[in-house]
Design an enzyme around this catalytic site. Structure first.
Site, PDB file in Angstrom:
ATOM      1  CG  ASP A 119      -3.783  -1.064  -1.081  1.00  0.00           C
ATOM      2  OD1 ASP A 119      -3.725  -1.778  -0.076  1.00  0.00           O
ATOM      3  OD2 ASP A 119      -2.919  -0.217  -1.374  1.00  0.00           O
ATOM      4  CE1 TYR A 227       0.037   1.916   3.693  1.00  0.00           C
ATOM      5  CE2 TYR A 227       1.410   2.326   1.774  1.00  0.00           C
ATOM      6  CZ  TYR A 227       0.414   1.603   2.393  1.00  0.00           C
ATOM      7  OH  TYR A 227      -0.209   0.581   1.726  1.00  0.00           O
ATOM      8  CG  HIS A 289      -4.554  -6.624  -0.290  1.00  0.00           C
ATOM      9  ND1 HIS A 289      -5.351  -5.810   0.480  1.00  0.00           N
ATOM     10  CD2 HIS A 289      -3.764  -5.794  -1.022  1.00  0.00           C
ATOM     11  CE1 HIS A 289      -5.062  -4.538   0.225  1.00  0.00           C
ATOM     12  NE2 HIS A 289      -4.105  -4.505  -0.672  1.00  0.00           N
TER      13      HIS A 289
END
Length: 308
Positions: A119, A227, A289
């Site tokens: 990730d 982010y 994921h």
């Protein structure tokens, strides 16, 4: 060598009857907490976790790597769990994260290491191999797209753009933190209970530890700032600021991909030979994921095969 943190004894998992070590690593102006295992003279493997995790994301893989003779270092990346949490969005820019990896490798007395990431840790691992190829012996990435491939998908693929909605939603001040913390981290719990393919991939203990790590002062904002940093310092995604053609990876690379990833399209695994000279791709159709939780043994096997 990094200083051993004798007080950081909670959540230590035994390996072959011996406790793993908790250490403090000074790197790039911050102190990172890390769990280490394996012989000190073994080849160094740095494990980089993703969002919203911490070193514990690798607790299935650490014993397999250590028992194979590797010196394993699994840090809490800056901002997470026990690691230092610098203020401001720019502190979580990818350049700083790559410098953290470089400093950690030097802190263990090495000039290079195998770098493994999942990730967000995978994005940092990719960027480390791009920006500092001499630092990375072998690269392994789990469910994280090559930066240039990801940016191209965001531009050309409405499907991937829709899947990445959260990266844009996280740009809003304060609201993402409130949403994630609301109702005792109910959103995080749903993510870990419903998104994996294997129903028992995350145990009650796993979920409690994830929530506790994210509940540390400053950790939630730091995690979201990863982010927010994507769109800082220029108008492009900072991960490909040098251009899509200047993102080559020369080191041997393994990409492990859980095909039932609800956030990243499996087509992100296609066309990577444009940027990666030597790549092996292992697609796991029955993993999500959270691939190292859905298929921990297979992930460990692929890592050992690639690193040997």
């Amino acid at each position: 060598m990094p200083a051993t943190d004798a007080a950081a004894t909670e959540w230590t998992v035994p390996a072959d009857g011996e406790a793993w070590s908790h250490e403090t690593v000074e790197t790039n102006g911050v102190e990172l907490h890390a769990v280490t295992a394996g012989p000190e003279d073994g080849e160094l493997v740095v494990l980089l976790h993703g969002f919203p995790e911490f070193w514990y994301a690798w607790h299935h893989q650490i014993p397999a790597l250590a028992e194979a003779g590797y010196r394993v270092v699994a840090p809490d990346m800056r901002g997470y769990n026990r690691s230092e949490k610098p203020d401001g969005v720019d502190a979580y820019h990818v350049d700083e994260l790559v410098s953290d990896v470089a400093g950690a490798v030097r802190a263990f007395g090495r000039e290079s290491a195998h770098v493994v990431g999942h990730d967000w840790g995978g994005l940092v691992a990719w960027q480390t191999a791009i920006d500092r190829p001499g630092l990375v012996d072998r690269l392994a990435v789990l469910n994280a797209p090559h930066p240039a491939r990801y940016e191209r998908a965001l531009r050309r693929s409405p499907a991937q753009l829709a899947k990445s909605w959260y990266a844009f939603a996280f740009q809003v001040p304060r609201v993402p933190e409130w949403s994630l913390r609301h109702d005792d981290f109910a959103a995080l719990e749903r993510m870990l209970r419903e998104k994996p393919v294997r129903p028992d991939a995350f145990t009650e203990t796993d979920i409690e530890r994830y929530e506790a790590a994210l509940d540390r002062p400053g950790a939630l904002t730091a995690a979201v700032n990863y982010y927010r940093s994507l769109f800082r310092r220029n108008a492009r995604l900072t991960l490909t600021r040098g251009g899509l053609g200047e993102a080559s990876v020369e080191v041997p690379t393994l990409l492990v991909w859980g095909e039932r990833d609800g956030m990243l399209d499996v087509r992100l695994t296609e066309g990577l030979d444009e940027w990666v000279a030597d790549i092996r791709i292992e697609r796991l159709p029955d993993a999500s994921h959270w691939v190292q939780f859905d298929a921990p043994d297979r992930v460990s096997e692929h890592l050992l095969s690639h690193l040997s």
